[in-house]
Design an enzyme around this catalytic site. Structure first.
Site, PDB file in Angstrom:
ATOM      1  N   ASP A   7       0.889  -1.156   0.000  1.00 11.63           N
ATOM      2  CA  ASP A   7       0.000   0.000   0.000  1.00 11.63           C
ATOM      3  C   ASP A   7       0.931   1.210   0.000  1.00 11.63           C
ATOM      4  OD1 ASP A   7      -2.314   1.645   0.275  1.00 11.63           O
ATOM      5  OD2 ASP A   7      -1.930   1.773   2.430  1.00 11.63           O
ATOM      6  N   GLU A  67      -1.331  -1.431  -4.711  1.00 13.45           N
ATOM      7  CA  GLU A  67      -2.573  -0.689  -4.898  1.00 13.45           C
ATOM      8  C   GLU A  67      -2.354   0.380  -5.949  1.00 13.45           C
ATOM      9  OE1 GLU A  67      -5.710   0.071  -1.719  1.00 13.45           O
ATOM     10  OE2 GLU A  67      -4.650   1.989  -1.856  1.00 13.45           O
ATOM     11  N   ASP A 140      -2.235   1.110   7.168  1.00 17.99           N
ATOM     12  CA  ASP A 140      -1.492   0.938   5.908  1.00 17.99           C
ATOM     13  C   ASP A 140      -1.025  -0.511   5.761  1.00 17.99           C
ATOM     14  OD1 ASP A 140      -0.894   4.031   5.174  1.00 17.99           O
ATOM     15  OD2 ASP A 140      -0.699   3.689   7.331  1.00 17.99           O
TER      16      ASP A 140
END
Length: 168
Positions: A7, A67, A140
């Site tokens: 992420d 992501e 996160d």
């Protein structure tokens, strides 16, 4: 198959290493990469690149799942996030590993069954799926784990459909 899932962020980048052997999913490692906020952007991007390289060297994943960028009202923030992603993607390219990018809504849908799930819902589901004693912090990290689980879910479906097609 070992997956490095990320992420991305310029302040905090969450990561996880997830190994998948058919039905067995094992969380091998997780954490954050935190460039110093007082450093200049080029120094922070370089730090991110070097830390991702360390993860690649240490765990030798076959895949990087990351992501994808989301659309933001703040163009500057979106550009900086894109630069952080670029540092990570270059590290993967130089290590010759396959990269798979997933939109945030797709990750949430894969893990929670709802593309508009909150970060807390994602964290809850990741904790249950990976059988963790407590939710990983910060969020996160659970987001990174969700990206890895999304890749594994997509890969399973792909493997199943290929077997189905080849067996008929």
């Amino acid at each position: 198959m070992k997956v490095l899932s990320i992420d991305p962020g310029i302040g905090i980048t969450g990561f996880s290493i997830i190994e998948s052997n058919r039905a067995l999913i094992t969380l091998k490692a997780y954490g954050t990469i935190r460039p110093k906020s007082k450093d200049s952007l080029p120094i922070r991007l370089n730090y991110l690149y070097k830390e991702v390289n360390k993860l690649l060297d240490q765990f030798s994943p076959q895949v990087l799942a990351i992501e994808d960028t989301f659309y933001s009202n703040n163009a500057k923030s979106a550009m900086v996030l894109g630069q952080a992603r670029g540092s990570i993607l270059i590290a993967a390219a130089q290590a010759s590993i396959t990269v798979h990018e997933f939109a945030p809504r797709k990750v949430k849908m894969s893990v929670c069954g709802n593309g508009a799930a909150s970060k807390e819902q994602v964290s809850y589901m990741v904790t249950k799926i990976l059988k963790l004693k407590e939710p990983p912090r910060p969020l996160d990290v659970s987001d990174a784990m969700a990206v890895g689980l999304c890749y594994i879910n997509q890969n399973r479906y792909h493997d199943w459909s290929n077997k189905r097609i080849n067996n008929t």
